[in-house]
Every structure is written in C-alpha cells, then in structure tokens.
Scaffold this motif. Structure first.
Motif, PDB file in Angstrom:
ATOM      1  N   THR A  88       0.843  -1.205   0.000  1.00 47.79           N
ATOM      2  CA  THR A  88       0.000   0.000   0.000  1.00 47.79           C
ATOM      3  C   THR A  88       0.868   1.241   0.000  1.00 47.79           C
ATOM      4  OG1 THR A  88      -1.729  -1.189   1.195  1.00 47.79           O
ATOM      5  CG2 THR A  88      -1.843   1.222   1.238  1.00 47.79           C
ATOM      6  N   ALA A  89       1.874   1.279   0.850  1.00 45.60           N
ATOM      7  CA  ALA A  89       2.767   2.441   0.924  1.00 45.60           C
ATOM      8  C   ALA A  89       3.505   2.622  -0.397  1.00 45.60           C
ATOM      9  CB  ALA A  89       3.756   2.267   2.073  1.00 45.60           C
ATOM     10  N   LYS A  90       3.945   1.529  -0.995  1.00 45.88           N
ATOM     11  CA  LYS A  90       4.670   1.613  -2.255  1.00 45.88           C
ATOM     12  C   LYS A  90       3.792   2.203  -3.355  1.00 45.88           C
ATOM     13  CE  LYS A  90       7.247  -1.218  -5.521  1.00 45.88           C
ATOM     14  NZ  LYS A  90       7.724  -2.576  -5.846  1.00 45.88           N
ATOM     15  N   THR A  91       2.537   1.757  -3.442  1.00 43.47           N
ATOM     16  CA  THR A  91       1.619   2.260  -4.473  1.00 43.47           C
ATOM     17  C   THR A  91       1.347   3.739  -4.280  1.00 43.47           C
ATOM     18  OG1 THR A  91       0.621   0.064  -4.612  1.00 43.47           O
ATOM     19  CG2 THR A  91      -0.640   1.912  -5.536  1.00 43.47           C
ATOM     20  N   ASP A  92       1.191   4.166  -3.052  1.00 40.86           N
ATOM     21  CA  ASP A  92       0.890   5.570  -2.756  1.00 40.86           C
ATOM     22  C   ASP A  92       2.076   6.456  -3.150  1.00 40.86           C
ATOM     23  OD1 ASP A  92      -0.748   7.675  -1.476  1.00 40.86           O
ATOM     24  OD2 ASP A  92       0.914   7.710  -0.029  1.00 40.86           O
ATOM     25  N   ILE A  93       3.271   6.023  -2.822  1.00 39.13           N
ATOM     26  CA  ILE A  93       4.453   6.818  -3.138  1.00 39.13           C
ATOM     27  C   ILE A  93       4.647   6.909  -4.653  1.00 39.13           C
ATOM     28  CG2 ILE A  93       6.975   6.903  -2.945  1.00 39.13           C
ATOM     29  CD1 ILE A  93       6.667   5.563  -0.207  1.00 39.13           C
ATOM     30  N   GLN A  94       4.424   5.795  -5.340  1.00 40.16           N
ATOM     31  CA  GLN A  94       4.559   5.825  -6.784  1.00 40.16           C
ATOM     32  C   GLN A  94       3.546   6.776  -7.434  1.00 40.16           C
ATOM     33  OE1 GLN A  94       4.165   1.703  -7.809  1.00 40.16           O
ATOM     34  NE2 GLN A  94       6.391   1.265  -7.568  1.00 40.16           N
ATOM     35  N   HIS A  95       2.354   6.809  -6.898  1.00 39.58           N
ATOM     36  CA  HIS A  95       1.318   7.694  -7.437  1.00 39.58           C
ATOM     37  C   HIS A  95       1.723   9.155  -7.268  1.00 39.58           C
ATOM     38  CE1 HIS A  95      -2.699   9.069  -8.547  1.00 39.58           C
ATOM     39  NE2 HIS A  95      -2.723   9.814  -7.424  1.00 39.58           N
ATOM     40  N   ARG A  96       2.253   9.478  -6.077  1.00 35.90           N
ATOM     41  CA  ARG A  96       2.684  10.840  -5.820  1.00 35.90           C
ATOM     42  C   ARG A  96       3.845  11.221  -6.746  1.00 35.90           C
ATOM     43  NH1 ARG A  96       2.297   9.356  -0.350  1.00 35.90           N
ATOM     44  NH2 ARG A  96       4.562   9.458  -0.155  1.00 35.90           N
ATOM     45  N   MET A  97       4.758  10.302  -7.013  1.00 40.42           N
ATOM     46  CA  MET A  97       5.889  10.608  -7.878  1.00 40.42           C
ATOM     47  C   MET A  97       5.432  10.883  -9.309  1.00 40.42           C
ATOM     48  SD  MET A  97       8.648   7.818  -6.463  1.00 40.42           S
ATOM     49  CE  MET A  97       9.899   8.281  -7.621  1.00 40.42           C
ATOM     50  N   HIS A  98       4.458  10.119  -9.800  1.00 37.73           N
ATOM     51  CA  HIS A  98       3.931  10.350 -11.145  1.00 37.73           C
ATOM     52  C   HIS A  98       3.222  11.702 -11.224  1.00 37.73           C
ATOM     53  CE1 HIS A  98       4.843   6.736 -13.444  1.00 37.73           C
ATOM     54  NE2 HIS A  98       4.612   6.001 -12.319  1.00 37.73           N
ATOM     55  N   ALA A  99       2.507  12.031 -10.198  1.00 41.54           N
ATOM     56  CA  ALA A  99       1.795  13.329 -10.196  1.00 41.54           C
ATOM     57  C   ALA A  99       2.793  14.464 -10.200  1.00 41.54           C
ATOM     58  CB  ALA A  99       0.889  13.412  -8.968  1.00 41.54           C
TER      59      ALA A  99
END
Length: 1020
Positions: free
Chosen positions: A40-51
């Motif tokens: 869950t933490a990994k997915t959230d961080i990746q989403h923020r990086m793409h944004a």
C-alpha cells in the motif's frame, strides 16, 4: 532405554510441535499484514511521484519555449535548477533543436542531473558517466516543447530515482519485521522454557555428572535421579550401566596392559580404521617404524594409500577388499610404504574387523604393522646370491653336485656332472653317493658328518660311472646355507689320468733310482734346519771340482753355484715340498762349472725325516748331469724352426713364381684368343690347332693356379675378402660356365635354389666360385650319363648350405678319407683315365675351412656322389650398382694410353687388344721409363705392370702420384697388371695409388671393360 527415550522424545515432541505451530501461525499472520502495508505504501508513493512528474513536465513545457527562442540561458538554467530542487527530481534533460541548428549539430542536449552525492550539476550529452546514471532511473516522463505556432522545437524529459521510495519502504519493512520477530521470539522463549524444564535440565544434570568423570570418561559417582518419571527411569538405567562398566574396566585395563607389553616386545605398530568415516589412527610405534610423528601420520585412508608403493597398491586393495567382502578369513599382506626419508620400507600388515553394522558389514578394523624391511632385503640378497650360485653351478665346466647331508643323496647335478657320470638329471637326482663310490673309506655318512663339522673338506674316492668304468676322483665339499636349508656343495675332479701318471712316474723314478745306484750320479744330503750338507765326489765332479776344493761345504755351496734365475724355481719347489703339497722335490737348474761355463743338472730329492711339529729335518737327493740332453733339446728346437723357415721359403717361392709363370701364359692365351677371333681368316685345321693350344693353355693355367693357391694356403697368405655380392647371379654364372662341358657329354645340368635362399650375401665371391667350379668340374668329369645338380638353401640367417650331386662313378669307401689330400685321386687309373692333378678338392676343402665350414662327402660306387658344405654367408642389403655394361666394351673415343710392361710379348698382346680402337699407345719397359714418359706427355690412362726391372710398378705409381700432387694435376687412372689377386696384395696395389687391377692372364673383354669404366668415370 531406547524405548524410554523414544517415548520421552515423542511426548515432548508433541509440545514442541504445538508451540512451533503457534509461532508459525502468528508469524505468518503478521507477515501478511506487513506485506499488505508495504504494498500500500509503495503504491501511494509511486502515485505521488507520477503526479509530481506530470506537474513538472507541464510547467517546463509552458516556460521553456519562450526561454529557448529568446536564448535566455541564465533564466533557462535557473528554471531547470529550481524545478529540480522543488520536486526533488533525479534529472531533467532537454533536447533543443533550435540550439542544434545554431551550433550546427544534429541535436543539442542539455539539462540538470544529480551526482552520486545527490548534488545538482549540469548534464553533458557526451558524458558517459551521466548516461550511465540515467540508466539507473526508476521511471521518466517526456513532453514535447512547442513554439508560439505550435511547432515542436524540442522535448523535455524528467527522470525520477527510487532512492526516496526505497528509503521509505525500508523504514516500513524494518518496523514490520521487528514486530514479527519480537512476537515470535517471545513465543519461542516460552516454549523453550517449557522444553528446558522437561528435557534439557535433566540432561544437563546428567551431563554435569558426566563432567566429574575419570580419565576414561566414567562418572566417579552415580547420577541423582531428577525430572519427569521417564528421565528418572533413564538415570537409573545409566547408573546400572555405569556399575557394569566400572566392573569390566578393571579387566579391560589389565588386558590392555598385557597387549601393550606384547606390542612393545614385538616392535609392531598398531593401527585403527573407521571404515564409515574413512578416518585412521596409528600409535607411536607405527610412526617410529616409518620415521613420522603422530601429527604427520595419515589421518584418512586416502592418505594411507598414498604411502603404499604404486606398483603394489592394487594388490593391497584387492586383498583388503576380499577380506571386507567376506572372501578371506583374515587380512594379511606384505608391501612397501614410503618412509619420511623417502625410502621404501617393507611392512607386514595384519588386521581384523572390530565392529560390524546390522547387515554384518565391517565398519571398523584394527591391526598391526610388522617391520620386515630387513628380512625382505635379506631375502632379496639371498635370492640374488642363490641366482648367482645357480648360474655358477649350472654353467660351470667342473663337475658339481649338491648333496643332502642327512641321507647322502644327490639333490642337484650340473651339466658337467651329467656328462662325466653318463647319467641324466633324473637318474642322478636322489641317487645316494654310496651308489657311485666303490668301497668308500670312510663311509658316506661319516664323510657328511666330517664336512658339516668342518673337520675335513677333501677326500679321495673311486667312482663307477654309467659305462661301468672306474674313475679316480678328488672330492672337495663344503656346507652351504640356502632357502631349503643346509646342503653340501661338492666339486668332483677326475684325477684318473693324473693318478695313472703319478703311478707311472713313481715306477719310473724307482727304476731311475735303481739305475743311479750303478751310475756316477751325484748325491746330496741336507739338514734343512742347520744348513749342513753332505755331497759325494760325483756331485763335485759335475761342476769341475773335487770335494777338497769345495770344503767347507754347506747349503751356501749350492746357492753360490746355482744360476740366480733357476734358484727362484728351486725355492718354489722346496716350499711346496715343505708344505706337503708335493711328495718330492725336482728341479732342472744351471750350475757354474769351474771353467766358467754353465752345466745343466737334474736336481731331485725328498724329505726323509720330519720333526714332531711337522718341520722338515733332513732331505736327500741326487744330481744328474743333463747338459747333453739340454743341448739336444735346443738343437731339436733349432732344427724345427729351420724346417718351418724352409717350408715358408718354399711356399713363398711358389707364390712369387706366380708372376713369372703368368706373364708368358698371358701372352700364350692372349695371342691364341686373338687368333681365334679371326675365325673367317683361319683354315679349319689351323683353327682346331689354335683351339687345342688355347684349351691346353687354360688347362695349364688352371693347374698353375691350383699349385699356387695351395702354396699360398700353406704359406698362410690366403685372406678372404668380405664384400656384398649376388649369390643367385654367381650360381647362374657358374652354371652357364659349366653348361658347355656338360653338353659335350649330354649330361643334364641344373641348379636347385630353395625359395628362401637370400640373393645378396657378404663373403668372398671369387673363392666361392672357385670351389663351386672345382666341384662341378669333378662331377661332370666323373659322370658319363645322367645328371649333375647344384643345390643351395639357407642353413640359418648367417650360413648357406651348398651341395653338388652327380650320378657318376662314385668313390670307394676306403678312399673317402684321402681324396682331400694334396696330389691325390681315387687311384692311378682314375688319373690316367680322367686326368687332373688331384689338387682341386684339396684347395676347395681348405677354402671352405677358411669360410667356416668343411666339405662332407657321401658316395656309392657306380651310384654317384654328393659333396656338400655349409659356410658363413650372412645376408646383406642390396648395394647400389652402376649400370651394367653389355655388348661391346670398347672405349667410345680414341685414348692416349701409357703401357708399362717389361715383357715384349705382353706389350704386343696389349697392342693387339687395343689396335681396333684407334688409341695412341706409348710403351715403357720399366718403372723409371714409365715415370719419365708420364711427365713428358698427357695420358688418359696408364696400364702398369707390377713387377718390372729397375723400378717396379708400385714404386712407379707412387712416383707418378707424387709428381701429380706437386704439379696440382688431377689424378690419371692407373690400372695395375698383376699376377697377384689376393686381398692383401690388392690392398698394397690400391694403397700405392692404383685405381684398380686386372689379373693376368688378361682377357681382352676384361681389359676393355676396365679401360672404359675408368676413362668414363674420369670424364664424368
């Protein structure tokens, strides 16, 4: 106890399984929760990086176009730097087409990038390090850059690193893992405490008791029972076992001490092998045997095997494998092992299995090594000594026996013994010596005892051999030791002839003594110890004195008169007599006569009395004047030498007559040969007369050759040549030569060569042809009808068997032995009927003798004869021959020839031979003239007679060769014309400088061929 332990382990294992199951279930649940949290933490961080990447790209897309078109480099750089710092991007890369056009490049790349320390630096398109950093990016976002008209003027790419992502995820993962580990550890500690109280603590209690044990690991006191009921039962069983061990240890310790004493006394080294683990152990004695320390000793079987001699490894492993698999009842093997010094030492290994597995297979072995190195080396020396003795015994020409001392039976006899006694080996073995000995004294049993005790080693016996004849023998014996025990080594000397000679000599001496009593023989008596002597008057008279003139006489009188050289021999004979090696003294010596000359005396005597300690006291003997006898012997030797000199002079005279006889015969045969060549110019009757004269000349030449050959053989001047020749061609030539004679009598003449008869052999072809021609001529001469056959076959690799068989008149048996005598034929009627000198067979036999054989004859009157012989003709490789010369052998061009010949007839003959060739001939009548003519003109070839007046042909040849050397001229071929044809004579001719020789009488064809060969060789 095993059953209890199984139950205890099974019971406690249930608790352990339950506890482990709880720990696993809790750990799995917490691990699943931690994994979900991590994802869950990994997915959230990746989403923020793409944004964040999307925002940065959009911002740069809007602002970069104006800055690029206006070439605002500073603002351009600042914008990129701020955006990198704000969003924490890894790198921003701009591909600028507008700048590329200005710079004249295909593409212009710039931007910002973080280095390894996360500092912002300028991106360089050509920097390989920057490119490698971009390849480590986590992900990237790219957008085109449009100008005001919407035309793309480049693109911008933002690269993100996973550094922050990994940092955050590691922190989350670390927290979750720590939680799982802490909870699992708490559960494990609880289960362990339970297991410790139930199992480990009682076992520690037992181990603690075991720690307080003696040197053998046995607790000094029994273990206190604690813990669960099952553990208490086990401790009770252990205590009972310990009591049994303590009781048996005392017995084992005593047996061990006894074994140690046995091993120390035997010097053997002990070893132990754990087959299951392949580990080995050895004791100090084992190490000392090979020079190793315990630390250097092999600890594994593979190391052990490396110490075994390579040639014996398979043998050792085979015996060990046979024992381990039950094919042998025990393991015992002798082999060599490498000591620390590098030397190979012999050991005897013995071992037994000490423990087996449940299948009955050995799992442990123990044994000992015995040092047998000295014994093995002694055994090798003994075998070598026995081999040397066996060779000495079997090959010795003396009669030797080996006798078993207790029974007196022969156990071995060499070849010489078998020949002497006439019995075979089987007949002599186990034959008692009593069976060979006639009236032995002492008996053989006593003889063997005396030899074994060393009291006596020499005996004299009479032995009866197989033929029944009695032989007197000396019997020397000594005991020897061999692998089969003690044996008597006996050497037997046949002294029958010596005994007979001694008896005859004793009888002759007695007769001489009787005769001397009535003659004037000088007598003497000598006290060996004091030197006192007594001479009679005749003794003094022999040397020209009277007794009064010699007074006072003593042994010095003899010493002063005897020749010093003869005194040495006299002293030697006296010493043999005093040592009782001989029974009498006898010496021929010279004594100085009163007038000064020497007289020969035969001095004979014997010891007539001995002292009690075995020393000679008195000797008595005689002097006989043998001066005349010695003079006669010297005259006889001189006469013999004179006879030998006369015989050699006779033989040498006959041999030297060869030249004087062959020279006129050369003219006779040559002229008749030339006359016969003019067949068309001759009247038939004249031609017949010439043929008769030529045939008679050849017959006379053959007789002369036989006489001269015989004289050379008797003078020892025949030396066989050793050259490679074609045996088949030689036989064909001989058969072709004899065909005409056989055809005149209508006889069938043929040669039978065995298929394996070698073609090329080494020997004297001329002398072999002479023998075959003699034998075939005799066979044809004495055969009226039927056939004559020449046979040849190999007798061995180096010898050839040849024979001539005919169906002629044969030879009477009583004449077979005399047919090889000089000037001998079967009878006078044969000589009258068939002719001949009777020398052919004599010469043939002696030539065959020189070739290593002898002619053997088989003959029956009126049935025919066989003359056969085997000679040394070893096979040889085929030589490289020059091309054969067939047809006309006349030189192909006109030659300038110098002919040195003292005989006018022979000069005329040579001129006639060469007349048709158009050659220029210059003649010299002696060697001096030949040398002078040679120096005055140039010649293609010289024909040089060997024997000429003033200077012979050899001296003239040497003078010519010396002159050529001085003038640095090429050697001119010189052919020697000689009546000599022996190997040593030909060698002298060639050594003088001649290139070749032509034997007289000279044949035209032979001369022309020789001239052609040597002139063509010179031209080449």
């Amino acid at each position: 106890m095993n059953t209890w332990l199984k139950r205890l382990i099974a019971k406690q294992s249930i608790y352990v399984v339950i506890g482990v199951t709880v720990i696993v279930c809790v750990s799995l649940a917490m691990s699943a929760h931690a994994l979900h949290h991590y994802q869950t933490a990994k997915t959230d961080i990746q989403h923020r990086m793409h944004a964040s990447a999307t925002r940065s790209v959009q911002l740069l897309e809007r602002n970069l176009a104006d800055l690029i078109e206006s070439y605002s480099i500073f603002a351009y750089e600042k914008l990129l730097h701020n955006e990198m710092d704000r969003e924490n991007n890894f790198a921003i890369v701009v591909n600028n087409r507008l700048m590329a056009e200005v710079a004249g490049q295909a593409e212009y790349v710039s931007g910002k990038i973080r280095d390894a320390d996360w500092r912002i630096i300028d991106f360089e398109a050509n920097n390989s390090t920057h490119k490698r950093l971009l390849q480590t990016s986590y992900f990237s976002e790219t957008k085109p850059i449009l100008d005001a008209d919407g035309v793309p003027i480049g693109r911008v790419t933002i690269y993100f690193s996973d550094r922050d992502l990994n940092k955050t995820l590691r922190a989350i993962l670390t927290a979750d893992v720590l939680s799982v580990l802490i909870i699992s550890l708490l559960l494990f500690v609880g289960i362990f405490l339970l297991f410790h109280l139930q199992i480990i603590q009682p076992i520690q209690h037992i181990a603690h008791a075991m720690e307080h044990s003696d040197a053998d690991g046995i607790p000094r006191s029994n273990i206190e029972p604690i813990g669960p009921r099952e553990v208490v039962s086990v401790i009770g069983a252990i205590n009972r076992v310990l009591d049994l061990i303590r009781d048996s240890r005392a017995e084992l310790h005593g047996a061990k001490n006894q074994l140690e004493l046995v091993l120390k006394g035997s010097g053997d080294g002990g070893w132990h092998w754990d087959i299951a683990t392949d580990r080995t152990q050895v004791d100090e004695r084992w190490c000392a045997m090979l020079g190793y320390t315990l630390q250097e000793a092999p600890s594994a079987f593979a190391q052990w095997r490396q110490l075994i001699h390579p040639d014996q490894q398979q043998q050792v492993l085979k015996k060990l494998d046979a024992y381990l698999h039950g094919h042998a009842s025990d393991y015992e093997c002798a082999y060599q092992m490498r000591a620390k010094s590098g030397r190979w030492k012999w050991v005897l290994a013995r071992g037994k299995a000490s423990r087996w597995d449940k299948h009955g297979q050995p799992v442990e072995m123990a044994g000992a090594h015995s040092d047998i190195d000295a014994a093995k080396r002694l055994e090798g020396q003994l075998k070598a000594s026995e081999a040397r003795f066996r060779t000495f015994f079997e090959k010795n020409k003396s009669v030797m026996l080996l006798v078993e001392p207790s029974s007196g039976k022969i156990v071995n006899a060499n070849d010489a013994a078998q020949r002497f006694y006439g019995f075979g080996q089987k007949e002599l073995i186990n034959l008692p010596l009593d069976a060979l000995t006639v009236n032995p004294e002492p008996d053989m049993q006593r003889v063997c005892q005396l030899i074994l005790q060393g009291e006596r080693d020499y005996f004299h016996f009479t032995h009866r051999i197989a033929s029944g004849e009695l032989r007197q023998v000396e019997f020397y014996a000594t005991p020897i030791h061999s692998s089969s025990g003690k044996t008597l080594f006996v050497i037997v000397h046949d002294i029958t002839q010596r005994k007979e000679a001694e008896e005859a000599l004793a009888f002759a001496r007695q007769r001489l003594e009787n005769i001397l009593q009535g003659t004037q023989a000088g007598s003497w008596e000598w006290n060996v110890q004091s030197g006192k002597t007594i001479f009679n008057a005749r003794w003094a008279e022999i040397v020209g004195y009277t007794l009064e003139e010699l007074e006072p006489v003593s042994i010095d009188t003899w010493l002063n008169l005897v020749h010093p050289d003869d005194l040495k021999h006299s002293d030697a004979q006296l010493q043999r007599l005093f040592k009782r090696e001989s029974q009498y003294y006898e010496c021929e010596a010279r004594m100085r006569h009163k007038s000064g000359h020497w007289v020969w005396v035969l001095d004979r005597g014997a010891v007539v009395s001995w002292s009690d300690d075995g020393k000679p006291l008195w000797m008595a003997g005689t002097h006989i004047d043998i001066t005349r006898l010695k003079s006669a012997e010297a005259a006889l030797v001189a006469a013999k030498e004179e006879a030998e000199v006369a015989n050699r002079a006779k033989s040498e005279f006959l041999a030297n007559m060869s030249h004087e006889i062959r020279t006129p015969m050369n003219a006779v045969l040559g002229m008749s040969e030339l006359a016969l060549e003019r067949e068309q110019e001759l009247h038939s009757e004249t031609r017949r007369y010439l043929q008769i004269a030529h045939s008679a000349g050849e017959t006379l030449m053959s007789i002369i050759n036989d006489i001269l050959d015989l004289s050379k053989i008797e003078a020892g001047r025949i030396e066989l040549e050793s050259a490679v020749f074609d045996l088949h061609e030689l036989i064909d030539g001989v058969m072709e030569m004899m065909e005409a004679h056989a055809g005149e009598k209508e006889l069938r003449l043929r040669a039978e060569l065995a298929p394996q008869t070698p073609r090329w052999v080494r020997g004297d072809a001329l002398r072999l042809r002479q023998v075959l021609v003699n034998l075939l001529s005799n066979a044809i001469k004495f055969t009226e009808h039927g056939r004559v056959t020449l046979q040849a076959n190999p007798a061995s690799t180096d010898r050839i068997h040849l024979g001539v068989r005919d169906t002629g008149i044969g030879i009477a048996p009583h004449r077979l032995e005399s047919i090889f005598d000089s000037f001998s034929q079967e009878d006078v009627t044969t000589s009258r009927r068939f002719g001949g000198t009777g020398l052919g067979l004599t010469i043939s036999q002696r030539l065959v003798n020189l070739m290593g054989g002898a002619i053997r004859v088989e003959s029956e009157p009126e049935q025919g004869s066989l003359f056969e012989f085997t000679i040394d003709l070893p096979s040889a490789p085929a030589p490289h021959h020059a091309a054969d010369h067939d047809g006309d052998h006349s030189p192909t061009r006109s030659l300038r020839l110098l002919v040195a010949e003292d005989s006018a007839d022979n000069r005329l003959l040579v001129e006639a031979y060469l007349r048709d060739g158009g050659h220029q001939l210059t003649f010299a009548e002696n060697g001096v003239e030949a040398v002078e003519l040679f120096q005055q003109a140039t010649f293609d070839l010289v024909l040089m007679d060997v024997q000429m007046p003033q200077m012979d042909g050899l001296a003239a040849t040497r003078a010519i060769r010396a002159w050529e050397k001085e003038q640095t001229r090429d050697p001119t071929p010189i052919l020697a014309l000689t009546a000599y044809a022996m190997a040593n004579e030909i060698q002298q001719i060639l050594h003088a400088g001649c290139d070749d020789h032509v034997a007289k009488p000279v044949k035209k064809k032979t001369l022309l061929r020789a001239i052609e060969d040597h002139t063509e060789r010179k031209d080449a």
